[in-house]
Design a protein around this motif. Sequence first.
Motif, PDB file in Angstrom:
ATOM      1  N   PHE A 144       0.834  -1.200   0.000  1.00  0.00           N
ATOM      2  CA  PHE A 144       0.000   0.000   0.000  1.00  0.00           C
ATOM      3  C   PHE A 144       0.868   1.249   0.000  1.00  0.00           C
ATOM      4  CE2 PHE A 144      -1.949   3.374   2.640  1.00  0.00           C
ATOM      5  CZ  PHE A 144      -2.991   3.729   1.786  1.00  0.00           C
ATOM      6  N   PHE A 145       1.896   1.286   0.842  1.00  0.00           N
ATOM      7  CA  PHE A 145       2.742   2.468   0.914  1.00  0.00           C
ATOM      8  C   PHE A 145       3.693   2.574  -0.280  1.00  0.00           C
ATOM      9  CE2 PHE A 145       1.726   1.764   5.491  1.00  0.00           C
ATOM     10  CZ  PHE A 145       0.896   2.867   5.619  1.00  0.00           C
ATOM     11  N   THR A 146       4.076   1.439  -0.853  1.00  0.00           N
ATOM     12  CA  THR A 146       4.873   1.464  -2.079  1.00  0.00           C
ATOM     13  C   THR A 146       4.083   2.120  -3.201  1.00  0.00           C
ATOM     14  OG1 THR A 146       5.991  -0.588  -1.429  1.00  0.00           O
ATOM     15  CG2 THR A 146       6.155   0.067  -3.735  1.00  0.00           C
ATOM     16  N   ASP A 147       2.829   1.680  -3.366  1.00  0.00           N
ATOM     17  CA  ASP A 147       1.964   2.257  -4.404  1.00  0.00           C
ATOM     18  C   ASP A 147       1.691   3.735  -4.128  1.00  0.00           C
ATOM     19  OD1 ASP A 147       1.874  -0.214  -5.578  1.00  0.00           O
ATOM     20  OD2 ASP A 147      -0.155  -0.696  -4.900  1.00  0.00           O
ATOM     21  N   LEU A 148       1.490   4.063  -2.852  1.00  0.00           N
ATOM     22  CA  LEU A 148       1.213   5.449  -2.489  1.00  0.00           C
ATOM     23  C   LEU A 148       2.408   6.339  -2.825  1.00  0.00           C
ATOM     24  CD1 LEU A 148      -0.697   7.504  -1.067  1.00  0.00           C
ATOM     25  CD2 LEU A 148       0.504   6.937   1.063  1.00  0.00           C
ATOM     26  N   ALA A 149       3.613   5.896  -2.473  1.00  0.00           N
ATOM     27  CA  ALA A 149       4.812   6.685  -2.759  1.00  0.00           C
ATOM     28  C   ALA A 149       4.983   6.896  -4.256  1.00  0.00           C
ATOM     29  CB  ALA A 149       6.045   5.999  -2.172  1.00  0.00           C
ATOM     30  N   TYR A 150       4.729   5.860  -5.030  1.00  0.00           N
ATOM     31  CA  TYR A 150       4.845   5.975  -6.490  1.00  0.00           C
ATOM     32  C   TYR A 150       3.835   6.994  -7.018  1.00  0.00           C
ATOM     33  CZ  TYR A 150       4.707   4.728 -11.434  1.00  0.00           C
ATOM     34  OH  TYR A 150       4.746   4.776 -12.803  1.00  0.00           O
ATOM     35  N   ALA A 151       2.591   6.908  -6.526  1.00  0.00           N
ATOM     36  CA  ALA A 151       1.545   7.809  -7.000  1.00  0.00           C
ATOM     37  C   ALA A 151       1.827   9.250  -6.599  1.00  0.00           C
ATOM     38  CB  ALA A 151       0.189   7.359  -6.456  1.00  0.00           C
TER      39      ALA A 151
ATOM     40  N   ASP B 145      -7.911   3.435  -3.313  1.00  0.00           N
ATOM     41  CA  ASP B 145      -7.411   4.041  -4.544  1.00  0.00           C
ATOM     42  C   ASP B 145      -6.216   4.923  -4.208  1.00  0.00           C
ATOM     43  OD1 ASP B 145      -6.969   5.440  -6.916  1.00  0.00           O
ATOM     44  OD2 ASP B 145      -9.094   5.387  -7.463  1.00  0.00           O
ATOM     45  N   THR B 146      -5.017   4.374  -4.332  1.00  0.00           N
ATOM     46  CA  THR B 146      -3.818   5.121  -3.944  1.00  0.00           C
ATOM     47  C   THR B 146      -3.565   6.311  -4.862  1.00  0.00           C
ATOM     48  OG1 THR B 146      -2.472   3.533  -5.197  1.00  0.00           O
ATOM     49  CG2 THR B 146      -2.660   3.186  -2.820  1.00  0.00           C
ATOM     50  N   THR B 147      -3.985   6.201  -6.127  1.00  0.00           N
ATOM     51  CA  THR B 147      -3.795   7.325  -7.051  1.00  0.00           C
ATOM     52  C   THR B 147      -4.610   8.528  -6.606  1.00  0.00           C
ATOM     53  OG1 THR B 147      -3.335   5.846  -8.915  1.00  0.00           O
ATOM     54  CG2 THR B 147      -4.007   8.091  -9.441  1.00  0.00           C
ATOM     55  N   VAL B 148      -5.865   8.291  -6.236  1.00  0.00           N
ATOM     56  CA  VAL B 148      -6.720   9.384  -5.763  1.00  0.00           C
ATOM     57  C   VAL B 148      -6.199   9.922  -4.440  1.00  0.00           C
ATOM     58  CG1 VAL B 148      -9.035   9.996  -4.957  1.00  0.00           C
ATOM     59  CG2 VAL B 148      -8.759   8.589  -7.003  1.00  0.00           C
ATOM     60  N   LEU B 149      -5.784   9.035  -3.534  1.00  0.00           N
ATOM     61  CA  LEU B 149      -5.211   9.479  -2.265  1.00  0.00           C
ATOM     62  C   LEU B 149      -4.025  10.416  -2.500  1.00  0.00           C
ATOM     63  CD1 LEU B 149      -5.224   6.194  -0.146  1.00  0.00           C
ATOM     64  CD2 LEU B 149      -6.236   8.355   0.577  1.00  0.00           C
ATOM     65  N   ALA B 150      -3.133  10.020  -3.402  1.00  0.00           N
ATOM     66  CA  ALA B 150      -1.935  10.815  -3.674  1.00  0.00           C
ATOM     67  C   ALA B 150      -2.299  12.170  -4.259  1.00  0.00           C
ATOM     68  CB  ALA B 150      -1.018  10.053  -4.625  1.00  0.00           C
ATOM     69  N   ARG B 151      -3.200  12.175  -5.217  1.00  0.00           N
ATOM     70  CA  ARG B 151      -3.562  13.436  -5.870  1.00  0.00           C
ATOM     71  C   ARG B 151      -4.269  14.373  -4.900  1.00  0.00           C
ATOM     72  NH1 ARG B 151      -5.852  10.830 -11.535  1.00  0.00           N
ATOM     73  NH2 ARG B 151      -3.810  10.417 -12.500  1.00  0.00           N
ATOM     74  N   ARG B 152      -5.187  13.837  -4.089  1.00  0.00           N
ATOM     75  CA  ARG B 152      -5.890  14.677  -3.119  1.00  0.00           C
ATOM     76  C   ARG B 152      -4.917  15.223  -2.074  1.00  0.00           C
ATOM     77  NH1 ARG B 152     -11.399  12.857  -2.489  1.00  0.00           N
ATOM     78  NH2 ARG B 152     -12.246  12.698  -4.611  1.00  0.00           N
ATOM     79  N   ALA B 153      -3.988  14.381  -1.648  1.00  0.00           N
ATOM     80  CA  ALA B 153      -3.025  14.815  -0.632  1.00  0.00           C
ATOM     81  C   ALA B 153      -2.127  15.915  -1.183  1.00  0.00           C
ATOM     82  CB  ALA B 153      -2.192  13.635  -0.150  1.00  0.00           C
ATOM     83  N   LEU B 154      -1.643  15.731  -2.405  1.00  0.00           N
ATOM     84  CA  LEU B 154      -0.772  16.752  -3.000  1.00  0.00           C
ATOM     85  C   LEU B 154      -1.538  18.047  -3.215  1.00  0.00           C
ATOM     86  CD1 LEU B 154       1.974  17.520  -4.156  1.00  0.00           C
ATOM     87  CD2 LEU B 154       1.158  16.736  -6.391  1.00  0.00           C
ATOM     88  N   ASP B 155      -2.772  17.955  -3.685  1.00  0.00           N
ATOM     89  CA  ASP B 155      -3.582  19.153  -3.881  1.00  0.00           C
ATOM     90  C   ASP B 155      -3.782  19.894  -2.552  1.00  0.00           C
ATOM     91  OD1 ASP B 155      -5.546  20.843  -5.477  1.00  0.00           O
ATOM     92  OD2 ASP B 155      -6.874  20.062  -3.917  1.00  0.00           O
ATOM     93  N   ALA B 156      -4.067  19.136  -1.495  1.00  0.00           N
ATOM     94  CA  ALA B 156      -4.253  19.753  -0.177  1.00  0.00           C
ATOM     95  C   ALA B 156      -2.968  20.431   0.288  1.00  0.00           C
ATOM     96  CB  ALA B 156      -4.699  18.703   0.838  1.00  0.00           C
ATOM     97  N   LEU B 157      -1.825  19.779   0.038  1.00  0.00           N
ATOM     98  CA  LEU B 157      -0.548  20.360   0.465  1.00  0.00           C
ATOM     99  C   LEU B 157      -0.249  21.647  -0.298  1.00  0.00           C
ATOM    100  CD1 LEU B 157       1.952  20.168   2.225  1.00  0.00           C
ATOM    101  CD2 LEU B 157       3.037  18.805   0.410  1.00  0.00           C
ATOM    102  N   LEU B 158      -0.489  21.647  -1.603  1.00  0.00           N
ATOM    103  CA  LEU B 158      -0.226  22.850  -2.396  1.00  0.00           C
ATOM    104  C   LEU B 158      -1.117  24.008  -1.936  1.00  0.00           C
ATOM    105  CD1 LEU B 158       0.172  21.321  -5.968  1.00  0.00           C
ATOM    106  CD2 LEU B 158       1.961  22.156  -4.436  1.00  0.00           C
ATOM    107  N   ARG B 159      -2.329  23.694  -1.543  1.00  0.00           N
ATOM    108  CA  ARG B 159      -3.215  24.737  -1.030  1.00  0.00           C
ATOM    109  C   ARG B 159      -2.736  25.238   0.330  1.00  0.00           C
ATOM    110  NH1 ARG B 159      -8.898  21.961  -1.343  1.00  0.00           N
ATOM    111  NH2 ARG B 159      -9.524  23.878  -0.243  1.00  0.00           N
ATOM    112  N   ARG B 160      -2.211  24.325   1.157  1.00  0.00           N
ATOM    113  CA  ARG B 160      -1.649  24.754   2.449  1.00  0.00           C
ATOM    114  C   ARG B 160      -0.420  25.649   2.227  1.00  0.00           C
ATOM    115  NH1 ARG B 160      -2.801  22.192   7.272  1.00  0.00           N
ATOM    116  NH2 ARG B 160      -1.629  23.962   8.101  1.00  0.00           N
TER     117      ARG B 160
END
Length: 338
Positions: free
Chosen positions: A74-81, A290-305
């Motif tokens: 799970f974390f391997t896929d998350l890091a890649y995404a 869905d690790t791809t969605v998790l990654a994209r949402r997390a990055l979007d949230a970080l950029l907004r922060r």
Amino acid sequence: MSVTLRDVAELAGVSAATASRALDPTGSASSATRERVADAARRLGYVGNTAARSLRTCRSDTIGLLVPDVRNPFFTDLAYAVDKAASAAGLTVMIGNADEDGAAQDRYLAALERHRIDGLLVVPQGGATPGLRRIVETFPTVAIDRDAGLGVPVVASDSEAGMHALVDHAVALGHRRFAIVAGPQSTSTGRVRLDAARERLAHHDIRLSDGDVIEGDFRLESGLAAARRLLDHDPVPDLVVAADALMALGVLAVIRERGLRPGVDVGLAAFDDNPWFHVLDTPVTVVAQDTTVLARRALDALLRRIAGEDVDVAPIPTTLVVRRSLGETTTVKENAHE
């Protein structure tokens, strides 16, 4: 005990992100908010980290990502995404492996701080360690998968809905004697999944005894150890639910070791999918994230922060993937939560 930015924010009645902007001369905040936060800081004797704030005015186009265990699929896929999403946004990712250890986490955080990252994505190790609290006050931060009570946005799958869907499915197949290999209760993910299973089983008038639940650590070895104890029960449970894929692999190995047939003699289900689960002789029923969605949402949230915005993130839907490890005769995919 030192006064933190969170203390100032609570006294001023604002979020930690708003308090940080109000104390930063270049930050976006109303004059009224600046006065209220400054007054709270004076009353508490708060001394901010002006050096760290000045560093943040110079963008490095680099973010940090700290995961608990890179061996966990799970974390391997998350890091890649995360890396793919960040690359598309023109960012570089520095990745650290905390090995499910708070001290290792803090060492990595200190290194990321020295490298002047623009922000941090982190899967926290249990509670909020001193190093994690310090970096949250210094850099924009978003948590993924786990909530350590840091007061930052948490981007996570809807574990509760996913576990409810899995329990409903198993009960509909006639299973009544449940056993669970739970995730570590020091993590919010481990607690939420176990609590959700208990809650939904109670809805079906099924109660778990203490011996029906064994706490693991999201690793293969703990799945092996837990399964050996659970399969010593007389009678053997109808099924074993593992709170992640690696522990499920351990359970499956012990089922085979005992000469039992998964899906026939004892059922098996997992929270999290694994690339191999669908090609086994008895494909494993899972709640997939869905690790791809998790990654994209997390990055979007970080950029907004990083841009100084407040962020509110809704849980991300999971999918119940029905295969044959609970005795099913057909395989389908069902939405666990809309």
